[in-house]
Design a protein around this motif. Structure first.
Motif, mmCIF file in Angstrom:
data_model
loop_
_atom_site.group_PDB
_atom_site.id
_atom_site.type_symbol
_atom_site.label_atom_id
_atom_site.label_comp_id
_atom_site.label_asym_id
_atom_site.label_seq_id
_atom_site.Cartn_x
_atom_site.Cartn_y
_atom_site.Cartn_z
ATOM 1 N N ARG A 20 0.881 -1.175 0.081
ATOM 2 C CA ARG A 20 0.360 -0.112 -0.046
ATOM 3 C C ARG A 20 0.408 1.302 -0.041
ATOM 4 O O ARG A 20 1.349 1.294 0.795
ATOM 5 N N ILE A 21 1.133 2.044 -1.191
ATOM 6 C CA ILE A 21 2.015 3.092 -1.326
ATOM 7 C C ILE A 21 1.228 4.395 -1.249
ATOM 8 O O ILE A 21 0.433 4.408 -1.888
ATOM 9 N N GLY A 22 1.313 5.304 -0.389
ATOM 10 C CA GLY A 22 1.438 6.561 -0.679
ATOM 11 C C GLY A 22 0.312 7.541 0.610
ATOM 12 O O GLY A 22 0.142 8.255 1.416
ATOM 13 N N TYR A 23 0.591 5.816 2.017
ATOM 14 C CA TYR A 23 -0.463 6.359 2.852
ATOM 15 C C TYR A 23 0.528 6.381 4.389
ATOM 16 O O TYR A 23 -0.110 5.864 5.710
ATOM 17 N N GLY A 24 1.887 5.780 4.034
ATOM 18 C CA GLY A 24 2.435 5.653 5.469
ATOM 19 C C GLY A 24 2.564 7.127 6.282
ATOM 20 O O GLY A 24 2.434 7.346 7.092
ATOM 21 N N ILE A 28 -0.473 4.304 8.193
ATOM 22 C CA ILE A 28 -0.760 3.308 7.337
ATOM 23 C C ILE A 28 0.404 2.780 7.460
ATOM 24 O O ILE A 28 1.088 2.199 6.210
ATOM 25 N N PRO A 29 0.337 0.840 7.648
ATOM 26 C CA PRO A 29 1.622 0.483 7.138
ATOM 27 C C PRO A 29 1.775 0.286 5.649
ATOM 28 O O PRO A 29 0.160 0.032 5.225
ATOM 29 N N ARG A 30 2.752 -0.223 4.888
ATOM 30 C CA ARG A 30 2.648 -0.706 3.634
ATOM 31 C C ARG A 30 2.305 -1.709 3.162
ATOM 32 O O ARG A 30 1.440 -2.736 2.385
ATOM 33 N N MET A 127 -6.961 1.045 -0.690
ATOM 34 C CA MET A 127 -6.450 1.651 -0.707
ATOM 35 C C MET A 127 -5.230 1.578 -1.455
ATOM 36 O O MET A 127 -3.714 1.842 -1.448
ATOM 37 N N TYR A 133 -3.098 -6.438 5.419
ATOM 38 C CA TYR A 133 -2.520 -5.810 6.555
ATOM 39 C C TYR A 133 -2.808 -6.446 7.728
ATOM 40 O O TYR A 133 -4.824 -6.095 8.299
ATOM 41 N N VAL B 47 8.363 8.026 -4.609
ATOM 42 C CA VAL B 47 7.201 7.521 -4.396
ATOM 43 C C VAL B 47 5.942 7.738 -2.811
ATOM 44 O O VAL B 47 5.025 7.787 -3.341
ATOM 45 N N GLU B 48 6.746 7.819 -2.079
ATOM 46 C CA GLU B 48 5.950 9.429 -1.002
ATOM 47 C C GLU B 48 7.209 9.252 0.431
ATOM 48 O O GLU B 48 7.995 9.139 0.588
ATOM 49 N N ILE B 49 6.286 9.987 0.761
ATOM 50 C CA ILE B 49 6.817 10.500 2.117
ATOM 51 C C ILE B 49 6.254 10.383 3.282
ATOM 52 O O ILE B 49 5.141 10.619 3.183
ATOM 53 N N ILE B 50 7.484 10.802 4.346
ATOM 54 C CA ILE B 50 6.760 10.452 5.730
ATOM 55 C C ILE B 50 7.676 11.781 6.602
ATOM 56 O O ILE B 50 8.105 12.054 7.223
ATOM 57 N N THR B 137 -0.016 3.601 14.714
ATOM 58 C CA THR B 137 -0.956 2.885 14.492
ATOM 59 C C THR B 137 -1.544 3.627 12.943
ATOM 60 O O THR B 137 -1.517 5.152 13.171
ATOM 61 N N PRO B 138 -3.112 2.796 12.571
ATOM 62 C CA PRO B 138 -2.972 4.014 10.904
ATOM 63 C C PRO B 138 -4.259 5.570 11.790
ATOM 64 O O PRO B 138 -4.740 4.878 12.474
ATOM 65 N N GLY B 139 -3.906 6.182 11.068
ATOM 66 C CA GLY B 139 -4.539 7.093 11.628
ATOM 67 C C GLY B 139 -4.149 7.853 13.077
ATOM 68 O O GLY B 139 -4.787 8.958 13.200
#
Lengths: 346, 245
Positions: A20-24, A28-30, A127, A133, B47-50, B137-139
């Motif tokens: 899952r790319i772009g939600y880090g 949200i883990p990949r 997503m 996951y 690809v993405e950023i954190i 955790t998510p969110g």
């Protein structure tokens, strides 16, 4: 529509793609395949997009009955895959027919096998990804692991396009062992360790503990010394990051890792070595060896060039013919029975 | 004067930009400006950023760009950060039913700090809390700005399960659980809102850089909002804040 039914799920079988790319940035883990090389090779063998979702099978394989004529391929760890009780080749295109049963036997090497299906698995993307996951109950098959009685469908049309029998060149099939030297790039927080600590890390053999899962691998072995504690302000974590908490034993962050963490990271395993790491299991031995970023990036580019060359070779060999009909016959020769699949081409 | 920007490799597919080494609103604003600038430019190699407290982790595709090339391209990023104007910050209102069965530890928090329960609620729901970063955790939002007057250590023995949407205090920080998980926070209330809902197209309620404002609600109002969320008719309340210096 159902393409296959799971009679027995094995130890831990999940649907995984490239993650899952772009939600880090939302925490949200990949997720995604632990061994992305085996995932790619399995997909190439059945004519899929390289990053399509496949089944990730762990240590003990499932039993699966096919309800349709399909192309499959199995790569990764060798858990003795069989069709109707007969051992089949890994790293090869396999044509299965309605009624065939795939099962697995003894584990020969590795930890995780990948089963790809022509057309890929038909599950909803969450997503942008089909990856399971499990901690967040998202993705894959209803957000959970595969269980007995589950019916899975292939995304493609009924039947398949004949693509010939593809085989991954022998020299490109990963050789798996229970001892592995993982190459690492030092940092980002290697300056938080004493010189002795760095020496310990690079000169010791570590053993994979039984706390090893898709999220991380806890290693046992010589304790790595910090200069001034193990805690940092929480920062982002990459696949293969090696955290060293206060107790001094390293933890390697894997596919289901949390997005951020507050422990010092001494080094990071390089991309081309992660698939080998993903195939280790409890009791296996790991050493670490330093390489430069330049070297690691050269290696990943070389691997990519080789994969492209292999795919190109398959596509040039491939016959663009679709199968009109596919039937099985039982033939007896010298009192021995053989099942022969006959495919009528257009 | 700002600390010099540092670039660090994180493996062969990650580059960390470090802007400082302490939690501060100023560094956080610069982190957000930098993240905003990177996202606006839609670099195809990235690809993405954190973004986190003091760093931005950039995950990039090493088949498209090398570490050195990427670091070179970002060399002058500081200029962009200082020029860039961020949209005015907004506060997301989070209704909370404090105490009772959803806030089992509120009495302990009150006693520990020599306050009444009403005073705890008042102090907790007064500030605008900055969402410094998302993670864990998510969110889950890492919030800053809680008054030390209600700071309370974690439970000695963590609970096996804390329900998602619980609001708690751990030491000097406050937070909101996003999924059911074990935990040792002092639980003081619960919101009917979901901070993480994978079934929604926008699965995550909050963003780094937003503020959170807790609003005390009654049991009745909790029920009304819960129903509205079920019916998909609840609108999240947001207010604009003045740009902070």
């Amino acid at each position: 529509m159902c393409s296959l039914k799971v009679n027995n799920p094995g130890l831990l079988t999940t649907i995984q793609d490239f993650g899952r790319i772009g939600y880090g940035k939302y925490g949200i883990p990949r997720a995604g395949a632990m061994d992305e090389l085996s995932l790619q090779l399995a997909n190439i063998l059945v004519g899929n997009d390289r990053y399509e979702a496949a089944l990730e099978i762990t240590l003990i394989g499932p039993e699966i009955e096919f309800y349709d004529n399909l192309i499959i391929a199995i790569t990764g760890g060798n858990i003795t895959p069989k069709i109707n009780g007969k051992v089949i080749d890994m790293y090869s295109t396999i044509y299965v027919n309605r009624g065939d049963v795939l099962s697995f036997g003894n584990r020969v090497d590795g930890c995780r096998a990948y089963l790809a299906l022509s057309g890929g698995f038909k599950v909803e993307e969450v997503m942008g990804s089909k990856s399971s996951y499990l901690r967040g109950s998202i993705g894959g098959y209803k957000g959970r692991r595969i269980m007995a009685g589950d019916s899975l469908a292939a995304s493609g049309d009924k039947g398949y396009k004949y693509i010939g029998v593809r085989r991954i060149p022998k020299d490109f099939i990963p050789k798996l062992s229970n001892k592995y030297t993982a190459r690492v790039i030092m940092g980002p927080e290697d300056d938080r360790f004493t010189d002795d600590g760095i020496k310990t890390f690079l000169n010791s053999q570590y053993i994979l503990s039984n706390q090893y899962d898709r999220m991380g691998y806890r290693l046992n072995g010589a304790k790595i010394q910090h200069i001034n504690g193990a805690d940092i302000l929480s920062g982002g974590i990459t696949f293969g990051a090696i955290q060293v908490p206060g107790h001094g034993e390293p933890i390697i962050m894997m596919a289901d890792r949390q997005t951020t963490g507050g422990y010092t990271k001494i080094a990071n395993v390089i991309s081309v070595d992660l698939p080998y790491l993903a195939q280790l299991k409890a009791g296996d031995k790991v050493n670490f060896k330093v390489v430069t970023v330049d070297k690691a990036q050269r290696l990943i580019r070389q691997r990519e060039e080789r994969i492209i060359e292999i795919v190109k070779g398959f596509e040039e060999d491939g016959l663009k013919i679709s199968v009109k009909k596919s039937r099985n016959f039982v033939i007896a020769v010298n009192d021995k029975k053989f099942i022969v699949g006959i495919q009528e081409l257009e | 004067m700002h600390k010099k920007i540092k670039f660090l490799p994180s493996g062969d597919s990650g580059l960390i930009i470090e802007l400082g080494n302490e939690i501060s609103k100023d560094i956080n604003r610069r982190i957000r400006a930098l993240s905003h600038w990177i996202e606006m430019n839609r670099f195809e190699e990235i690809v993405e950023i954190i973004p986190t407290y003091t760093t931005v982790l950039i995950i990039y595709n090493p088949l498209k760009i090398t570490y050195k090339q990427l670091a070179n391209r970002l060399q002058n990023i500081e200029k962009h950060i200082d020029k860039l104007r961020l949209p005015p910050p907004e506060a997301v209102h989070i209704p909370v039913l404090y105490g009772g069965e959803y806030g089992l530890d509120i009495e302990y928090v009150a006693n520990y700090n020599g306050l009444t329960i009403d005073e705890v609620i008042n102090i907790h729901s007064s500030p605008n809390y900055l969402v410094y970063m998302m993670g864990f955790t998510p969110g889950f939002p890492y919030l800053g700005g809680m008054s030390e007057r209600i700071a309370t250590p974690r439970l000695d023995i963590p609970r096996e399960k804390i329900s998602g949407s619980s609001v708690g205090i751990a030491g000097r920080q406050t937070g909101i659980y996003t999924i059911d998980s074990p935990g040792g926070w002092q639980i003081i209330g619960r919101t009917p809102l979901k901070l993480f809902d994978p079934k929604k197209s926008r699965a995550v309620l909050l963003n780094a850089g937003q503020y959170v404002k807790f609003r005390p609600i009654s049991k009745g109002e909790y029920g009304v909002i819960s129903q509205a969320i079920k019916d998909n008719s609840y609108e999240i309340v947001k207010t604009s804040l003045r740009e902070e210096k």
